[in-house]
Write an enzyme that holds these catalytic residues in place. Structure first.
Site, PDB file in Angstrom:
ATOM      1  N   SER A   1      42.462  37.404  39.753  1.00  0.00           N
ATOM      2  CA  SER A   1      42.754  36.051  40.232  1.00  0.00           C
ATOM      3  C   SER A   1      41.448  35.269  40.260  1.00  0.00           C
ATOM      4  CB  SER A   1      43.421  36.114  41.612  1.00  0.00           C
ATOM      5  OG  SER A   1      43.762  34.827  42.073  1.00  0.00           O
TER       6      SER A   1
ATOM      7  N   TYR B   1      45.117  24.913  38.073  1.00  0.00           N
ATOM      8  CA  TYR B   1      44.494  26.235  37.993  1.00  0.00           C
ATOM      9  C   TYR B   1      44.756  27.034  39.267  1.00  0.00           C
ATOM     10  CZ  TYR B   1      40.834  29.782  37.457  1.00  0.00           C
ATOM     11  OH  TYR B   1      40.145  30.967  37.361  1.00  0.00           O
TER      12      TYR B   1
ATOM     13  N   LYS C   1      46.798  30.623  39.867  1.00  0.00           N
ATOM     14  CA  LYS C   1      46.155  31.798  40.455  1.00  0.00           C
ATOM     15  C   LYS C   1      46.774  32.182  41.800  1.00  0.00           C
ATOM     16  CE  LYS C   1      43.098  32.814  37.278  1.00  0.00           C
ATOM     17  NZ  LYS C   1      43.134  34.118  36.583  1.00  0.00           N
TER      18      LYS C   1
END
EC number: 1.1.1.102
Length: 331
Positions: A172, A186, A190
């Protein structure tokens, strides 16, 4: 004096009692994941953290396969590992967004003991400035691609018999622990890995498979160098509060965490604080770390509020400065 001694004794008894309780309830139990003579399969293994992890796995006697899109980068990675170790790794070219291509590569590679899902892409922009195609690209590679890789590998991993405990690791990011300005899409891609990892661990623990979630900070990979050039100025200012690390340092910490069978692996003190602040319903195999979470969770929440205060003050000052610059140009 007697009152102070009584309070001290009560505190000690409380800690011991808590440790005893935690030693019974923490799940799943941590185990050692063997590496030597085992098959380690790494996606995004042609550069950066993935390549550094491949070097480590080979140096510890593993049979290693790496998967990436670029055949040129795969060839370079294969050469670099062979030059450094004298060992040849298997390479597979596939796009993690293509389930059939990923499934074919994994079938060709053979049964996997340690799966490291490392691929990732980043386009740093405020959401307003980001195209729907860019958002979809990050979600598809970072999150959906992880589902594809794991789903393709699971049947053979579950069918393993007498090969010892297995591991599935997902790389991650600290942006998967805390949302950051300019990381809207983003961070979403994650953060999704957290839910994937937690639910997956429950599904595969009876098959002797341990899930690890890795949270590297900014790392000096080729991709990070490009990221620095493109991401918003404010993103860099806020991200600087965590600092960056060398690729090999991150790879060592991550690989050691995988071998120790940890669910959560962080790379430095700030990452550790973030892991406790965002732990929620994450599994915890260490009753010592569970004790830390229970005892200091409130204080760490306070520390996270201080960080948030600093970030929002930074955003406010940056915004005011930009408005002044715009107004001065218009005047």
């Amino acid at each position: 004096m007697a009152a102070i001694f009584s309070l001290f004794l009560f505190f000690i008894l409380f800690i011991v009692s808590l440790l005893i309780i935690l030693s019974f309830i923490v799940r799943p139990r941590s185990v050692t994941i063997p590496i030597k003579f085992r098959h380690v399969f790494i996606t995004g293994g042609s550069s950066g953290i993935g390549l550094a992890l491949a070097h480590r796995a080979v140096s510890e006697g593993a049979k290693v396969s790496i998967l990436a899109r670029s055949t040129e980068k795969l060839a370079e990675a294969k050469r670099s590992i062979q030059l450094a170790t004298g060992v040849e790794v298997a390479t597979f070219s596939a796009d993690v967004r293509d389930y059939d291509a990923v499934s074919k590569a994994i079938d060709e590679s053979g049964p996997i003991d340690v799966l490291i899902v490392n691929q990732g892409v980043f386009i740093g922009k405020e959401l307003e400035k980001q195209s729907p195609e860019e958002v979809k690209f990050m979600i598809d590679v970072n999150l959906t691609g992880s589902f594809n890789v794991i789903k393709a590998a699971l049947p053979a991993m579950k069918a393993r018999e007498g090969r010892g405990p297995a591991s599935i690791s997902l790389v991650s990011s600290q942006a998967g622990q805390a949302g950051i300005y300019g990381y809207t899409a983003y961070s979403a891609s994650k953060f999704g890995l957290q839910g994937l990892a937690q639910a997956l661990q429950q599904e595969v623990i009876s098959d002797g498979i341990h899930v690890t979630l890795l949270f590297p900070p900014d790392t000096d990979t080729p991709g990070f160098e490009q990221e620095l050039k493109k991401r918003p100025e404010l993103t860099s200012i806020i991200a600087a509060s965590s600092g960056s690390m060398k690729t090999n340092e991150v790879a060592k910490i991550c690989f050691d965490g995988i071998k120790a069978g940890k669910f959560t692996v962080t790379c430095h003190f700030i990452g550790f604080l973030l892991s406790i602040a965002s732990t929620g319903m994450s599994p915890q195999g260490s009753f010592w770390l569970a004790l830390t979470e229970v005892m200091f969770g409130g204080l760490i929440r306070l520390a996270s509020l201080v960080f948030q205060w600093q970030w929002y003050k930074t955003i406010e000052k940056w915004s005011q400065r930009n408005k002044k610059e715009v107004n001065s140009k218009l005047a």
